[in-house]
Design an enzyme around this catalytic site. Structure first.
Site, PDB file in Angstrom:
ATOM      1  N   ASP A 226       0.654  -7.754  -7.731  1.00 29.39           N
ATOM      2  CA  ASP A 226      -0.422  -7.221  -6.901  1.00 29.39           C
ATOM      3  C   ASP A 226      -1.792  -7.745  -7.316  1.00 29.39           C
ATOM      4  O   ASP A 226      -2.677  -7.933  -6.466  1.00 29.39           O
ATOM      5  CB  ASP A 226      -0.392  -5.686  -6.858  1.00 29.39           C
ATOM      6  CG  ASP A 226      -0.379  -5.015  -8.217  1.00 29.39           C
ATOM      7  OD1 ASP A 226      -0.547  -5.697  -9.249  1.00 29.39           O
ATOM      8  OD2 ASP A 226      -0.184  -3.782  -8.259  1.00 29.39           O
ATOM      9  N   THR A 227      -1.996  -8.015  -8.611  1.00 30.25           N
ATOM     10  CA  THR A 227      -3.274  -8.577  -9.021  1.00 30.25           C
ATOM     11  C   THR A 227      -3.460  -9.979  -8.464  1.00 30.25           C
ATOM     12  O   THR A 227      -4.565 -10.355  -8.046  1.00 30.25           O
ATOM     13  CB  THR A 227      -3.391  -8.613 -10.554  1.00 30.25           C
ATOM     14  OG1 THR A 227      -3.202  -7.297 -11.065  1.00 30.25           O
ATOM     15  CG2 THR A 227      -4.757  -9.116 -10.993  1.00 30.25           C
TER      16      THR A 227
ATOM     17  N   ARG B  32       2.038   1.659  -0.155  1.00 26.80           N
ATOM     18  CA  ARG B  32       1.564   1.713   1.216  1.00 26.80           C
ATOM     19  C   ARG B  32       2.172   0.544   1.988  1.00 26.80           C
ATOM     20  O   ARG B  32       2.482  -0.506   1.400  1.00 26.80           O
ATOM     21  CB  ARG B  32       0.033   1.657   1.287  1.00 26.80           C
ATOM     22  CG  ARG B  32      -0.573   0.417   0.681  1.00 26.80           C
ATOM     23  CD  ARG B  32      -1.897   0.653   0.006  1.00 26.80           C
ATOM     24  NE  ARG B  32      -1.835   1.662  -1.020  1.00 26.80           N
ATOM     25  CZ  ARG B  32      -1.467   1.435  -2.277  1.00 26.80           C
ATOM     26  NH1 ARG B  32      -1.092   0.216  -2.641  1.00 26.80           N
ATOM     27  NH2 ARG B  32      -1.440   2.398  -3.155  1.00 26.80           N
TER      28      ARG B  32
ATOM     29  N   SER C 286       1.163   4.830  -6.272  1.00 27.11           N
ATOM     30  CA  SER C 286       1.453   5.041  -4.857  1.00 27.11           C
ATOM     31  C   SER C 286       1.781   3.710  -4.203  1.00 27.11           C
ATOM     32  O   SER C 286       1.484   2.638  -4.749  1.00 27.11           O
ATOM     33  CB  SER C 286       0.255   5.687  -4.141  1.00 27.11           C
ATOM     34  OG  SER C 286      -0.858   4.800  -4.109  1.00 27.11           O
TER      35      SER C 286
END
Length: 451
Positions: A221-222, A14, A12
């Site tokens: 993202d990590t 956001r 997903s």
């Protein structure tokens, strides 16, 4: 100041609006959307155009911001032709095209890239790609940044996940790229997190109803999530827990020993010259696929039932290759248990218990290996990301590691994204202190109950 974070996960995405002051960061979700891959002619692709449209919708809802940043999962990319057009939808890392790669580059390659062997690493994907008409390779956040601004480029933390990055030189590994027969022309200049790219182009500005500039954040993202780990001392391990679990420590230098290579640990670039020394563990993907197959949406109910189920009745290896592709995960767990002489879970609650206990044991191994291989003494484990909501998993992890577990923040990647932008604008001198002041955190102690 106001910031917008586009945070794309493997299942997903956001868009978050954030307000940052000298002592607080407040984050509000304005748009959430699914990230659904598409199979075409036997190949699994990301629907990157749908992601782009949802990103624009989120930017419309977020309104004017001082800066916009984009982070996403690693290893996947888009290829552009000589006119800047996309050559086909990016292929999903779970596609089977790299399944034949079963061995890493070897000790010499590890000395250069320091990367954990995974068959879907970017370099193996590129070896399976037709690059004749490709002029530019852009990782997913860089591709979206290009569509917003018209500026091509690469960001350090995501580049370091490709296997084609020199972890000590902190640039593309040109000799390795040449040795593999890949064209150097497709690799754009690398910039560090916090680099301002430029303004939204005019077409995008009209589409979203406002202007703004885009800043390259820690676009893996990590890497963004690690920025938001609310650690107070160097003696911490982190688990960035979502579809994947990234388990490791933060170091000043890479660990490129033979033992590190044998343990399949990776050295990826972080912000401010740091190294994210970690191992990929399969993560909540296995549970997500079970819930999809079951047609089950009540995670809280499953977790309550799992807390009452028999402990350690059966254990799986989350990193078994059979759990990597999409499919009937409950049947695969049954098959694994049969193959290893264990009973089948027999119920959804017992299957969930099995998955979470197996993850906790995998975390214990990874944390222990990270400490042993790096020489870093671990005093506390931080779980950030969606898994921080899972009280049973957090408690099982505390029990398994024998260490306190601090859970939160949940939206760590988006927070790290925002904090890198804010620091580029002169705010957030100490991002972790801002997180500790602003975000709800919960501590789990070994033997504290729940399961």
């Amino acid at each position: 100041m106001r910031f917008t974070a586009v945070d794309l996960g493997a299942s997903s995405g956001r868009v978050m609006r954030a307000e940052v002051t000298a002592d607080r960061v407040e984050l509000v979700e304005v748009h959430r959307f699914p990230n659904r891959p598409v199979t075409v002619a036997g190949t699994l692709h990301w629907d990157v155009l749908a992601l782009y449209q949802d990103m624009l919708e989120g930017l419309r809802k977020a309104g004017e911001a001082d800066s916009i940043g984009i982070d996403s999962w690693a290893v996947d990319y888009g290829l552009l032709d000589d006119r800047g057009g996309l050559i086909g939808n990016p292929v999903h890392y779970r596609d089977a095209r790299t399944a034949r790669y079963t061995e890493r580059l070897g000790a010499d390659g590890y000395q250069v890239n320091g990367l954990q062997f995974l068959p879907f690493n970017t370099l193996y994907q590129l070896l399976e790609s037709r690059l004749g008409h490709a002029e530019t390779l852009l990782m997913i956040p860089d591709l979206l940044t290009y569509w917003l601004t018209g500026v091509k480029g690469a960001e350090l933390t995501n580049a370091s996940t490709t296997g084609l990055f020199d972890v000590r030189g902190r640039d593309w590994a040109r000799p390795l790229i040449a040795e593999l027969g890949l064209p150097m022309r497709i690799f754009p200049e690398i910039s560090v997190p916090g680099t301002v790219v430029g303004p939204l182009n005019a077409d995008v500005g009209r589409e979203v109803g406002h202007g703004g500039v885009v800043t390259r954040v820690a676009s893996h993202d990590t890497a963004s999530a690690v920025v938001a780990v609310p650690a107070q001392t160097p003696g911490f391990a982190y688990i960035s827990c979502g579809t994947w679990s990234l388990v490791g420590v933060e170091l000043d230098e890479p660990v490129l020993t033979g033992d590190s290579m044998a343990a399949n640990f990776t050295n990826e670039a972080g912000v401010d010259g740091t190294i994210r020394y970690l191992r990929n563990v399969m993560g909540l993907w296995i549970l997500q696929e079970c819930m999809r197959v079951w047609g089950e949406s009540d995670l809280d109910g499953l977790l309550r039932a799992a807390a009452l189920a028999e402990p350690y009745r059966m254990v799986i290896d989350p990193d078994d290759p059979g759990f990597l592709p999409p499919g009937d995960m409950p049947a695969r767990i049954d098959a694994y248990c049969a193959r290893t002489g264990q009973p089948s879970p027999g119920s959804r609650a017992q299957a969930v218990r099995c998955i979470l206990e197996s993850l906790a044991l995998a975390y214990r191994r990874a944390v222990g290996d990270a400490a042993r291989l790096s020489g870093r003494e671990i005093e506390v484990v931080h779980i950030v990301g969606g898994g921080a909501r899972n009280a049973l998993l957090c408690q099982l992890t505390a029990d398994a590691t024998g260490l306190p577990v601090v859970a939160g923040p949940v939206e760590a990647a988006a927070l790290g994204n925002v904090l890198v932008q804010a620091r580029a604008m002169g705010l957030a001198a100490d991002p972790r202190e801002l997180v500790r002041r602003s975000q709800p955190l919960r501590t789990y102690h070994p033997g504290g109950g729940l399961g």
